[in-house]
Motif scaffolding. Structure first.
Motif, PDB file in Angstrom:
ATOM      1  N   ILE A 187       0.904  -1.348  -0.690  1.00 28.16           N
ATOM      2  CA  ILE A 187      -0.036   0.016  -0.216  1.00 28.16           C
ATOM      3  C   ILE A 187       0.656   1.469   0.025  1.00 28.16           C
ATOM      4  O   ILE A 187       0.486   2.414  -0.589  1.00 28.16           O
ATOM      5  CB  ILE A 187      -0.651  -0.030   1.287  1.00 28.16           C
ATOM      6  N   LEU A 188       1.879   1.384   1.105  1.00 31.10           N
ATOM      7  CA  LEU A 188       3.261   2.546   0.824  1.00 31.10           C
ATOM      8  C   LEU A 188       3.546   2.608  -0.272  1.00 31.10           C
ATOM      9  O   LEU A 188       4.001   3.531  -0.512  1.00 31.10           O
ATOM     10  CB  LEU A 188       3.956   2.268   1.900  1.00 31.10           C
ATOM     11  N   ARG A 189       3.948   2.178  -1.297  1.00 37.57           N
ATOM     12  CA  ARG A 189       4.107   1.508  -2.939  1.00 37.57           C
ATOM     13  C   ARG A 189       5.868   1.317  -3.100  1.00 37.57           C
ATOM     14  O   ARG A 189       6.512   0.473  -3.930  1.00 37.57           O
ATOM     15  CB  ARG A 189       3.719   3.175  -3.636  1.00 37.57           C
ATOM     16  N   ARG A 190       6.732   1.765  -1.571  1.00 38.58           N
ATOM     17  CA  ARG A 190       7.634   1.983  -0.907  1.00 38.58           C
ATOM     18  C   ARG A 190       8.056   0.785   0.038  1.00 38.58           C
ATOM     19  O   ARG A 190       7.835   1.111   0.725  1.00 38.58           O
ATOM     20  CB  ARG A 190       9.285   2.212  -2.081  1.00 38.58           C
ATOM     21  N   ALA A 191       8.464  -0.560  -0.947  1.00 34.45           N
ATOM     22  CA  ALA A 191       8.816  -1.136   0.850  1.00 34.45           C
ATOM     23  C   ALA A 191       9.894  -0.518   1.225  1.00 34.45           C
ATOM     24  O   ALA A 191      11.330  -0.089   0.832  1.00 34.45           O
ATOM     25  CB  ALA A 191       9.432  -2.592   0.563  1.00 34.45           C
ATOM     26  N   ASP A 192      10.126  -0.267   2.757  1.00 32.76           N
ATOM     27  CA  ASP A 192      11.140  -0.057   3.599  1.00 32.76           C
ATOM     28  C   ASP A 192      11.689  -1.353   4.720  1.00 32.76           C
ATOM     29  O   ASP A 192      12.231  -1.004   5.383  1.00 32.76           O
ATOM     30  CB  ASP A 192      10.330   1.480   4.302  1.00 32.76           C
ATOM     31  N   HIS A 193      10.936  -2.059   4.439  1.00 27.90           N
ATOM     32  CA  HIS A 193      11.954  -3.469   4.721  1.00 27.90           C
ATOM     33  C   HIS A 193      11.893  -4.606   3.875  1.00 27.90           C
ATOM     34  O   HIS A 193      10.541  -4.753   3.253  1.00 27.90           O
ATOM     35  CB  HIS A 193      11.058  -4.027   6.501  1.00 27.90           C
ATOM     36  N   ASN A 194      12.104  -5.934   4.966  1.00 27.85           N
ATOM     37  CA  ASN A 194      12.098  -7.086   4.463  1.00 27.85           C
ATOM     38  C   ASN A 194      11.182  -8.054   4.604  1.00 27.85           C
ATOM     39  O   ASN A 194      10.624  -7.464   5.380  1.00 27.85           O
ATOM     40  CB  ASN A 194      13.444  -7.733   4.091  1.00 27.85           C
ATOM     41  N   ILE A 195      10.341  -8.843   3.869  1.00 27.06           N
ATOM     42  CA  ILE A 195      10.135 -10.551   4.232  1.00 27.06           C
ATOM     43  C   ILE A 195      10.684 -11.159   3.718  1.00 27.06           C
ATOM     44  O   ILE A 195      10.937 -11.160   2.780  1.00 27.06           O
ATOM     45  CB  ILE A 195       8.438  -9.674   3.817  1.00 27.06           C
ATOM     46  N   GLN A 196      10.722 -12.400   4.622  1.00 29.10           N
ATOM     47  CA  GLN A 196      11.846 -12.953   3.949  1.00 29.10           C
ATOM     48  C   GLN A 196      10.945 -14.595   4.638  1.00 29.10           C
ATOM     49  O   GLN A 196      10.026 -14.613   5.920  1.00 29.10           O
ATOM     50  CB  GLN A 196      13.008 -13.308   5.173  1.00 29.10           C
ATOM     51  N   THR A 197      10.761 -15.519   4.335  1.00 30.33           N
ATOM     52  CA  THR A 197      10.390 -16.524   4.416  1.00 30.33           C
ATOM     53  C   THR A 197      11.650 -17.490   5.597  1.00 30.33           C
ATOM     54  O   THR A 197      12.470 -17.148   5.531  1.00 30.33           O
ATOM     55  CB  THR A 197      10.027 -17.168   3.549  1.00 30.33           C
ATOM     56  N   LEU A 198      10.667 -17.674   6.358  1.00 31.01           N
ATOM     57  CA  LEU A 198      11.290 -19.095   7.527  1.00 31.01           C
ATOM     58  C   LEU A 198      11.217 -20.512   7.612  1.00 31.01           C
ATOM     59  O   LEU A 198      12.241 -21.088   7.446  1.00 31.01           O
ATOM     60  CB  LEU A 198      10.381 -18.521   8.765  1.00 31.01           C
ATOM     61  N   THR A 199      10.325 -20.517   6.951  1.00 30.13           N
ATOM     62  CA  THR A 199      10.228 -21.921   6.788  1.00 30.13           C
ATOM     63  C   THR A 199      10.254 -22.306   4.757  1.00 30.13           C
ATOM     64  O   THR A 199      10.032 -20.936   3.790  1.00 30.13           O
ATOM     65  CB  THR A 199       8.858 -22.823   7.209  1.00 30.13           C
ATOM     66  N   GLU A 200       9.470 -23.389   4.110  1.00 31.63           N
ATOM     67  CA  GLU A 200       8.993 -23.879   2.738  1.00 31.63           C
ATOM     68  C   GLU A 200       7.478 -22.934   3.163  1.00 31.63           C
ATOM     69  O   GLU A 200       6.960 -22.956   3.715  1.00 31.63           O
ATOM     70  CB  GLU A 200       8.518 -25.142   2.495  1.00 31.63           C
ATOM     71  N   VAL A 201       7.170 -21.973   1.595  1.00 32.92           N
ATOM     72  CA  VAL A 201       5.728 -21.475   2.282  1.00 32.92           C
ATOM     73  C   VAL A 201       5.250 -21.928   1.340  1.00 32.92           C
ATOM     74  O   VAL A 201       6.067 -22.011  -0.244  1.00 32.92           O
ATOM     75  CB  VAL A 201       5.925 -19.774   2.877  1.00 32.92           C
ATOM     76  N   GLU A 202       3.678 -21.306   1.238  1.00 36.12           N
ATOM     77  CA  GLU A 202       2.920 -21.280   0.202  1.00 36.12           C
ATOM     78  C   GLU A 202       1.937 -19.833   0.061  1.00 36.12           C
ATOM     79  O   GLU A 202       1.711 -19.679   1.123  1.00 36.12           O
ATOM     80  CB  GLU A 202       2.109 -22.568   0.360  1.00 36.12           C
ATOM     81  N   VAL A 203       2.311 -19.461  -0.883  1.00 37.92           N
ATOM     82  CA  VAL A 203       1.389 -17.606  -0.339  1.00 37.92           C
ATOM     83  C   VAL A 203       0.489 -17.790  -1.993  1.00 37.92           C
ATOM     84  O   VAL A 203       0.944 -18.592  -3.194  1.00 37.92           O
ATOM     85  CB  VAL A 203       2.648 -16.542  -1.283  1.00 37.92           C
ATOM     86  N   ALA A 204       0.110 -17.145  -1.970  1.00 33.73           N
ATOM     87  CA  ALA A 204      -1.059 -16.734  -3.202  1.00 33.73           C
ATOM     88  C   ALA A 204      -0.801 -14.802  -2.985  1.00 33.73           C
ATOM     89  O   ALA A 204      -0.898 -14.384  -2.177  1.00 33.73           O
ATOM     90  CB  ALA A 204      -2.551 -16.743  -2.585  1.00 33.73           C
ATOM     91  N   MET A 205      -0.134 -14.916  -4.364  1.00 39.56           N
ATOM     92  CA  MET A 205       0.038 -13.210  -4.723  1.00 39.56           C
ATOM     93  C   MET A 205      -1.746 -12.221  -5.297  1.00 39.56           C
ATOM     94  O   MET A 205      -1.326 -12.772  -6.782  1.00 39.56           O
ATOM     95  CB  MET A 205       0.812 -13.550  -6.202  1.00 39.56           C
ATOM     96  N   ILE A 206      -1.810 -11.238  -4.333  1.00 36.77           N
ATOM     97  CA  ILE A 206      -3.432 -10.588  -5.227  1.00 36.77           C
ATOM     98  C   ILE A 206      -2.607  -9.627  -5.970  1.00 36.77           C
ATOM     99  O   ILE A 206      -2.021  -8.349  -5.013  1.00 36.77           O
ATOM    100  CB  ILE A 206      -4.072 -10.483  -3.555  1.00 36.77           C
ATOM    101  N   PRO A 207      -2.763  -8.835  -7.252  1.00 38.30           N
ATOM    102  CA  PRO A 207      -2.518  -7.001  -7.279  1.00 38.30           C
ATOM    103  C   PRO A 207      -2.852  -6.385  -6.647  1.00 38.30           C
ATOM    104  O   PRO A 207      -3.873  -6.556  -6.135  1.00 38.30           O
ATOM    105  CB  PRO A 207      -3.289  -7.399  -9.163  1.00 38.30           C
ATOM    106  N   VAL A 208      -1.926  -5.370  -6.327  1.00 36.91           N
ATOM    107  CA  VAL A 208      -1.991  -4.609  -5.598  1.00 36.91           C
ATOM    108  C   VAL A 208      -3.532  -3.228  -5.772  1.00 36.91           C
ATOM    109  O   VAL A 208      -3.969  -3.278  -4.834  1.00 36.91           O
ATOM    110  CB  VAL A 208      -0.789  -3.727  -5.233  1.00 36.91           C
TER     111      VAL A 208
END
Lengths: 247, 247
Positions: A90-111
């Motif tokens: 929502i802020l448009r520019r990331a100010d921090h990182n998101i990293q997986t800890l384990t294997e993950v399954e994700v759903a990507m939704i357009p902003v």
DNA sequence: CGACGATTTGAAATCAGTCAAGAGCAGTGG
DNA sequence: CCACTGCTCTTGACTGATTTCAAATCGTCG
């Protein structure tokens, strides 16, 4: 309730607001693609301009940022149902990182779809807003944890929070779980060194508060651990959840 | 631009989104009452159920929480144009305190009116959401500050942030301002003791980075102070602001 | 002038960090 | 099946940044 891949998101939003059938259906109808990622992969990096928001369907991920001196601070741990980069997208520019800890399954939704549903379904928008506000409440509590509690209390606090959140997400009970982090990662969450975390966990175990073998944690006396960790779950804003306290 | 008491709120929201005339008018038409409060008064206390959101029209306020051991952690400093308890009022139950630092003038807006305008004017809703997300970004940066920087860097970082934010709010220049906090309050913001803050400020002054007399701060070399404080203003998300960097 | 809070300074104590080394465990490949 | 490698965990001894304790100074305001 439903068979869409996005139902964990609906479950989560229902914690915050009683969405009606139309609102729930609109969330489930959100365009998305699902995929798997391995452990330790970056979902978003600082400075990215995310085009999609990422809903966690399984596995664990963390939010963190790295200081100029190389120190890393983890801000929160995320699990099934969390839209893990709503902040960044929502802020448009990331100010921090998101990293997986384990294997993950994700759903990507357009902003864009996220913004659209917020505008067209105000209650869904409010629920997502609410979700980011609860994230912010967790950040505040972690700042208090890191800033004003000693090492032992910090560790105890984290163990309590993780247990409660797992139980709420329906992933186990608050007293017995696998903590999907190395002690080095714990250290980065609590602003300590891995060596000191190790000593604190040992101390908590010796006091008979927890038992652990590898990553698995069993809390023997939640009340006392909560007292030591100065843990009061109100900052999680789970008033609407029934079984959280005793799961 | 306008003559309503709420125009500082419009100015602030315009930092985040280019609201049109109708949206701006709707904000200015929000029901509200203004009043003055003295220094050190509580605007919201933890556990309150706020019925109104509080817009700061003048003066300064802080967000903080007190740990069980008596330690206090300040999470952010607020100034003109900030809707200082959007978090607490949208979440319905306050999980932290808001307290004035100085005499302030505030406008109290019913929470229901906030929810209503968010639903009826989606862009206004998005701008308010954005505002709370920037708050959250500041919380994260403060966690990093408290968790992973040494005392000198923490102090330098706070001085940089406050300068930039004052400049953006049109309250002065980033290099020369009155810091409306005692050293004890600074200590609570940086998770240090007031004694140690005192030593760090003295050190920064001796290095020729700042000059200070009482509460007034003059930054002599912003670039170098920013380097020492590991300060990178991107977390403030001010891309849309022109003169921030050199005000 | 007196009083109270805020700031400043010094010395001692302490919690957590650093350095160093060994143990446990999983995966790899011979 | 076993040595080898690499990572995580564990422990001990020492170091150091920040806190704690104590006291003096400064400023402001009645």
């Amino acid at each position: 309730m439903t068979s869409s891949a996005l139902s964990p998101m609906v479950e989560k939003l229902l914690l915050w607001l009683p969405l009606g059938a139309r609102d729930r259906a609109a969330v489930l109808a959100l365009p998305h693609t699902t995929r798997c990622m391995r452990a330790q992969e970056y979902i978003v990096r600082e400075d990215d301009r995310p085009t999609h928001s990422c809903l966690l369907l399984s596995g664990y991920a963390i939010r963190h940022k790295i200081a100029g001196n190389g120190g890393r601070q983890i801000f929160s741990i995320h699990m099934k149902g969390d839209v893990v980069d709503l902040h960044n997208s929502i802020l448009r520019r990331a100010d921090h990182n998101i990293q997986t800890l384990t294997e993950v399954e994700v759903a990507m939704i357009p902003v864009d779809a996220i913004r659209k549903i917020a505008a067209e379904h105000p209650l869904v928008g409010q629920a997502m807003w609410y979700e980011t506000l609860v994230d912010a409440a967790i950040f505040r509590e972690w700042t208090l944890n890191v800033g004003r509690r000693d090492a032992r209390a910090r560790a105890a606090h984290l163990l309590c929070e993780f247990g409660i959140r797992l139980a709420v997400a329906g992933l186990g009970t608050k007293n017995d779980y696998i903590l999907p982090m190395t002690q080095e990662q714990l250290a980065d969450a609590l602003a300590l060194t891995s060596i000191h975390i190790n000593r604190m966990l040992k101390a908590l175990a010796q006091e008979g508060l927890i038992e652990r073998t590898k990553r698995s944690v069993r809390i023997l006396d939640f009340e006392r651990l909560a007292r030591i960790g100065d843990f009061d779950p109100r900052y999680l804003h789970l008033d609407r959840v029934s079984g959280a306290a005793n799961a």
